[in-house]
Design a protein around this motif. Structure first.
Motif, PDB file in Angstrom:
ATOM      1  N   THR A  24       0.838  -1.198   0.000  1.00 50.11           N
ATOM      2  CA  THR A  24       0.000   0.000   0.000  1.00 50.11           C
ATOM      3  C   THR A  24       0.875   1.251   0.000  1.00 50.11           C
ATOM      4  N   LEU A  25       0.521   2.228  -0.834  1.00 49.38           N
ATOM      5  CA  LEU A  25       1.164   3.535  -0.791  1.00 49.38           C
ATOM      6  C   LEU A  25       0.409   4.378   0.235  1.00 49.38           C
ATOM      7  N   VAL A  26       1.043   4.634   1.375  1.00 49.64           N
ATOM      8  CA  VAL A  26       0.433   5.413   2.451  1.00 49.64           C
ATOM      9  C   VAL A  26       0.880   6.865   2.276  1.00 49.64           C
ATOM     10  N   VAL A  27      -0.057   7.748   1.963  1.00 51.70           N
ATOM     11  CA  VAL A  27       0.284   9.151   1.693  1.00 51.70           C
ATOM     12  C   VAL A  27      -0.197  10.010   2.859  1.00 51.70           C
ATOM     13  N   GLN A  80       2.364   7.999  -9.546  1.00 53.18           N
ATOM     14  CA  GLN A  80       2.696   7.243 -10.752  1.00 53.18           C
ATOM     15  C   GLN A  80       3.242   5.875 -10.382  1.00 53.18           C
ATOM     16  N   ALA A  81       4.032   5.814  -9.324  1.00 51.47           N
ATOM     17  CA  ALA A  81       4.555   4.523  -8.877  1.00 51.47           C
ATOM     18  C   ALA A  81       3.422   3.597  -8.444  1.00 51.47           C
ATOM     19  N   ALA A  82       2.404   4.143  -7.778  1.00 53.46           N
ATOM     20  CA  ALA A  82       1.262   3.327  -7.385  1.00 53.46           C
ATOM     21  C   ALA A  82       0.510   2.816  -8.610  1.00 53.46           C
ATOM     22  N   LEU A  83       0.368   3.660  -9.618  1.00 54.57           N
ATOM     23  CA  LEU A  83      -0.270   3.231 -10.864  1.00 54.57           C
ATOM     24  C   LEU A  83       0.524   2.107 -11.521  1.00 54.57           C
ATOM     25  N   ASP A  84       1.824   2.281 -11.596  1.00 57.54           N
ATOM     26  CA  ASP A  84       2.676   1.282 -12.248  1.00 57.54           C
ATOM     27  C   ASP A  84       2.625  -0.062 -11.525  1.00 57.54           C
ATOM     28  N   ALA A  85       2.515  -0.013 -10.200  1.00 56.73           N
ATOM     29  CA  ALA A  85       2.521  -1.254  -9.403  1.00 56.73           C
ATOM     30  C   ALA A  85       1.117  -1.814  -9.183  1.00 56.73           C
ATOM     31  N   GLY A  86       0.083  -1.061  -9.583  1.00 56.00           N
ATOM     32  CA  GLY A  86      -1.280  -1.486  -9.281  1.00 56.00           C
ATOM     33  C   GLY A  86      -1.554  -1.503  -7.793  1.00 56.00           C
ATOM     34  N   ALA A  87      -0.931  -0.562  -7.072  1.00 50.95           N
ATOM     35  CA  ALA A  87      -0.989  -0.563  -5.607  1.00 50.95           C
ATOM     36  C   ALA A  87      -2.144   0.279  -5.091  1.00 50.95           C
ATOM     37  N   PRO A  88      -2.785  -0.146  -4.003  1.00 46.72           N
ATOM     38  CA  PRO A  88      -3.797   0.694  -3.355  1.00 46.72           C
ATOM     39  C   PRO A  88      -3.136   1.873  -2.666  1.00 46.72           C
ATOM     40  N   ILE A  89      -3.917   2.925  -2.465  1.00 51.15           N
ATOM     41  CA  ILE A  89      -3.423   4.150  -1.850  1.00 51.15           C
ATOM     42  C   ILE A  89      -4.231   4.421  -0.589  1.00 51.15           C
ATOM     43  N   LEU A  95      -7.962   4.009  -1.754  1.00 53.75           N
ATOM     44  CA  LEU A  95      -8.160   4.133  -3.193  1.00 53.75           C
ATOM     45  C   LEU A  95      -7.505   2.897  -3.803  1.00 53.75           C
ATOM     46  N   THR A  96      -8.308   1.919  -4.200  1.00 52.27           N
ATOM     47  CA  THR A  96      -7.754   0.655  -4.691  1.00 52.27           C
ATOM     48  C   THR A  96      -7.743   0.610  -6.199  1.00 52.27           C
ATOM     49  N   ALA A  97      -6.817  -0.166  -6.731  1.00 54.66           N
ATOM     50  CA  ALA A  97      -6.694  -0.291  -8.186  1.00 54.66           C
ATOM     51  C   ALA A  97      -7.960  -0.871  -8.795  1.00 54.66           C
ATOM     52  N   ALA A  98      -8.637  -1.750  -8.062  1.00 57.14           N
ATOM     53  CA  ALA A  98      -9.830  -2.397  -8.609  1.00 57.14           C
ATOM     54  C   ALA A  98     -11.033  -1.462  -8.620  1.00 57.14           C
ATOM     55  N   GLU A  99     -11.065  -0.489  -7.709  1.00 57.62           N
ATOM     56  CA  GLU A  99     -12.246   0.351  -7.553  1.00 57.62           C
ATOM     57  C   GLU A  99     -12.116   1.722  -8.188  1.00 57.62           C
TER      58      GLU A  99
END
Length: 296
Positions: free
Chosen positions: A89-92, A184-193, A241-245
């Motif tokens: 998870t990308l924790v912002v 962008q890194a979260a997008l590339d990895a398909g990671a939730p935020i 904010l998940t990649a699937a949703e």
């Protein structure tokens, strides 16, 4: 200023102020002794401090030594990261103080992303290195692409990473804008935020005493914190904010704006774009200063 991607905050050391009368000298001395002891214990733990349980315990002990009350998610419950075996998870998080770091780690020992200069800071640098912090070079704009790739690899490996996308500190939790590169890194990895808000109070009154801004020094900030009466740090974990949703049309610009709205209390970040019209993809902007790497 350390490089072309640094951000200058309007906040200065003068923003940091006590909301209550300061502690008496005897109380400050007691806190100083306990804090120094806890720091020594953490540093002597060496590489073992990177163990999640030990790291969480050390972070909590440092806050306890300063008599800082904690509010928010229960430690050890995984409240900041997404469940499952997928990407991390990308924790912002908004950035107010050096205390933000132990406050986060006391809840969940995620990997921190920090500028390389932090590794040389007194006390904080040693703790950051032993905690397994991932350091990046912000002085060279050519390193931005490499930093994004490295972060995407960390997330893709299953490691959750905490970042401070405002790129500098602010004295209150509703200022600044979010830089885009980490999204962008979260997008590339398909990671939730996971957007997270950190804020400070003294007996329920919003307080800036923990702020670490401008030309402030760690020692000056520590002295203020040692003298602060009834200081509380509160973490608020907002919905993932998940990649699937999330809308597939959203690029890093839109994701940064969504996260900023959650973290900064509903105030949209300056220059935030709205999603592209139905059936069209939002344009991906070229790398510029607004993509600046994060700051710790």
């Amino acid at each position: 200023m350390n490089g072309p991607f640094d951000i200058w905050s309007d906040c200065t050391p003068g923003c940091a102020a006590h909301a209550l009368p300061q502690m008496p000298a005897a109380g400050i001395a007691r806190r100083s002794a306990v804090f120094a002891h806890r720091v020594r214990r953490a540093l002597t733990d060496g590489e073992r401090m990177a163990d999640p349980a030990r790291l969480r315990a050390h972070a909590g002990a440092l806050l306890d030594a300063l008599d800082i009350r904690r509010e928010g998610p229960e430690p050890g419950t995984g409240a900041l990261t997404a469940p499952g075996d997928g990407p991390g998870t990308l924790v912002v998080v908004n950035h107010v103080s050096w205390l933000d770091i132990p406050a986060l780690l006391a809840v969940e020992p995620v990997t921190l992303l920090a500028k390389r200069e932090v590794g040389g800071w007194p006390v904080v640098g040693g703790l950051a290195r032993r905690a397994g912090t991932h350091f990046i070079d912000r002085t060279n704009p050519r390193q931005l692409t490499n930093s994004v790739r490295e972060l995407a690899e960390l997330l893709g490996s299953g490691r959750s990473v905490a970042v401070f996308p405002q790129a500098t500190t602010w004295c209150t939790p509703d200022q600044g804008t979010f830089r885009r590169a980490t999204f962008q890194a979260a997008l590339d990895a398909g990671a939730p935020i996971r957007p997270v808000t950190v804020e400070y109070a003294q007996q329920g009154r919003p307080s800036t005493v923990a702020a670490f801004c401008g030309e402030d020094t760690f020692l000056a900030s520590l002295r203020r914190v040692l003298a602060a009466r009834a200081l509380t740090v509160r973490l608020t974990a907002h919905p993932l904010l998940t990649a699937a949703e999330r809308d597939p049309r959203l690029g890093r610009r839109e994701l940064a704006a969504l996260a900023a709205r959650a973290v900064l209390g509903g105030r949209p970040s300056a220059g935030a774009a709205v999603p592209a019209p139905e059936g069209r993809h939002a344009p991906v902007p070229a790398v510029d200063a607004r993509d600046a790497p994060v700051h710790v």
